[in-house]
Design an enzyme around this catalytic site. Structure first.
Site, PDB file in Angstrom:
ATOM      1  N   GLU A 181       0.737  -1.196  -0.014  1.00  0.00           N
ATOM      2  CA  GLU A 181      -0.035   0.056   0.060  1.00  0.00           C
ATOM      3  C   GLU A 181       0.920   1.328  -0.073  1.00  0.00           C
ATOM      4  OE1 GLU A 181      -2.406   0.705   3.486  1.00  0.00           O
ATOM      5  OE2 GLU A 181      -3.809   2.305   2.355  1.00  0.00           O
ATOM      6  N   ARG A 240     -12.256   4.092   6.289  1.00  0.00           N
ATOM      7  CA  ARG A 240     -13.088   4.792   6.514  1.00  0.00           C
ATOM      8  C   ARG A 240     -14.537   4.929   5.739  1.00  0.00           C
ATOM      9  NH1 ARG A 240      -8.958   9.584   6.479  1.00  0.00           N
ATOM     10  NH2 ARG A 240      -7.836   7.804   5.327  1.00  0.00           N
ATOM     11  N   LYS A 289      -2.606  -2.000  -3.061  1.00  0.00           N
ATOM     12  CA  LYS A 289      -3.585  -1.433  -2.488  1.00  0.00           C
ATOM     13  C   LYS A 289      -3.190   0.054  -2.602  1.00  0.00           C
ATOM     14  CE  LYS A 289      -6.019  -0.085   1.680  1.00  0.00           C
ATOM     15  NZ  LYS A 289      -6.826  -0.583   2.976  1.00  0.00           N
ATOM     16  N   GLY A 299     -10.043   9.137   3.015  1.00  0.00           N
ATOM     17  CA  GLY A 299     -10.229  10.651   3.617  1.00  0.00           C
ATOM     18  C   GLY A 299     -11.437  10.943   2.441  1.00  0.00           C
TER      19      GLY A 299
HETATM   20  P1  13P Z   1      -9.133   4.468   4.183  1.00  0.00           P
HETATM   21  O1  13P Z   1     -10.174   3.671   3.603  1.00  0.00           O
HETATM   22  O2  13P Z   1      -9.914   5.149   5.543  1.00  0.00           O
HETATM   23  O3  13P Z   1      -8.226   5.532   3.856  1.00  0.00           O
HETATM   24  O4  13P Z   1      -8.131   3.541   5.216  1.00  0.00           O
HETATM   25  C1  13P Z   1      -7.591   2.293   4.255  1.00  0.00           C
HETATM   26  C2  13P Z   1      -6.246   1.844   4.992  1.00  0.00           C
HETATM   27  O5  13P Z   1      -6.155   0.578   5.156  1.00  0.00           O
HETATM   28  C3  13P Z   1      -5.283   2.948   5.236  1.00  0.00           C
HETATM   29  O6  13P Z   1      -4.142   1.909   5.461  1.00  0.00           O
END
Ligand code: 13P
Length: 346
Positions: free
Chosen positions: A183, A298, A225, A269
């Site tokens: 990610e 989120r 990701k 966000g």
């Molecule tokens: P968000 O979808 O809130 O950005 O979080 C994803 C995530 O796993 C961040 O590391």
């Protein structure tokens, strides 16, 4: 390439395929206790080991979630916790056909001599931690790198330091028969244009995949990701979904090996509806060689958290709110979402 005796290729490919199965995506429920506290503060709930367990438990055990959720990313504390009926969370998930995943990085720290930039830590002892997580049931893992756009940043130093860590993490995961989710998140904070976001995302992914290749990471057993290519949060021109989709998919096609089993997105966000609309627009495009789906924290959890408010009596309402977002995103991953569907209750 040296032969790795313990790497179970058939398990890795089965896991990766299941993670991005049609109409399904990942729930990221791996917030550190600090981040969890920030989220719980918004609903006036004390953040304790028990309140975190109760909240994660209602998401993990939500009836029917397995129709839209292929896996859940857990935090170290959560993978050791139990559901209300005493069943360990990874077992409760496995019984429903949901894959347990685990966040294994130990957080983004200031990168020395690079003001305003971060590098993610967590490689020390990772081989041993992965072996322990596998025994606890984890079949995939997550490592998040943070790339900030600003005056003169990101630097090459930051991109390559993070790419190197992501590649070493991914190699260790594959050796342990755990699918690495890599990610590299380009933050949406800032006043930059979508063009700048596109350039930085492409440079980030190029550096990441160069390092992955240098470390012999096998593309067939990796899930990316990615952040989406969007306008900076405070930029005057906020690009619409079609432009976000076109730019994001273009960058991915330029950088991600076609051999990879899938790409998932973070919400970063964005509003709940934007995250769904952007995914839907991308999944509607012809051409990407991999399935595209969600791995939201989120954008999947916001309405559930608001409905829950820390009360056991609200658990059902919170589960329904979560299932609704999961269903909407499951449709979006197939390009089948429409704004009108938002009006129907889950
Ligand atoms: P968000 O979808 O809130 O950005 O979080 C994803 C995530 O796993 C961040 O590391």
């Amino acid at each position: 390439m040296a032969k790795i005796a313990c790497m179970d290729k058939s398990l890795l490919s089965k896991t990766a395929a299941a993670m991005v199965a049609k109409g399904k995506g990942l729930l990221a429920a791996d917030e550190s206790s600090g981040t969890c506290e920030t989220r719980f503060k918004t609903i006036g709930v004390a953040c304790t080991e028990e309140s975190r367990r109760a909240y994660r438990g209602l998401l993990i055990t939500a009836p029917g979630a397995e129709q839209f959720v292929s896996g859940v990313i857990l935090y170290d504390e959560t993978i050791r916790q139990k559901a209300d009926d005493g069943v360990p969370f990874p077992d409760a998930m496995a019984r429903k056909g949901i894959l347990p995943g685990i966040k294994v990085d130990t957080g983004a720290k200031n990168l020395a001599l690079c003001p305003g930039e971060k590098v993610t830590e967590g490689l020390d002892g990772l081989r041993e931690r992965l072996a322990a997580y596998f025994k606890l049931g984890a079949r995939f893992a997550k490592w998040r790198a943070v790339i900030t756009i600003g005056e003169g940043i990101p630097t090459h130093t930051c991109l390559y330091a993070n790419a190197h860590a992501l590649a070493r993490y991914a190699a260790l995961c594959q050796e342990a028969s755990i699918v690495p989710v890599i990610e590299p998140e380009v933050l949406l904070d800032g006043g930059h244009s979508i063009e700048t976001c596109e350039e930085v995302t492409e440079a980030t992914l190029r550096a990441t995949y160069a390092a992955m290749s240098a470390h012999n990471v096998v593309p067939e057993y990796v899930i990316l990701k990615s952040s989406m290519v969007v306008s900076g949060k405070t930029h005057a021109r906020q690009a619409l979904a079609d432009e976000v989709a076109e730019r994001t998919v273009r960058v991915l096609k330029r950088t991600v090996p076609a051999a990879q089993p899938g790409v998932v997105f973070l919400s970063g966000g964005q509003s709940d509806i934007s995250a769904t609309a952007h995914l839907n627009a991308m999944a509607s495009l012809k051409g990407p060689p991999w399935p595209l789906t969600f791995s939201y924290s989120r954008a999947l959890q916001n309405p559930a958290l608001q409905a829950w408010k820390g009360l056991a009596a609200n658990a059902g309402a919170a589960q329904r709110a979560f299932l609704h977002r999961a269903r909407m995103n499951g449709l979006a991953a197939q390009g089948k979402w429409k704004p009108e569907l938002e009006k129907q209750a889950a």
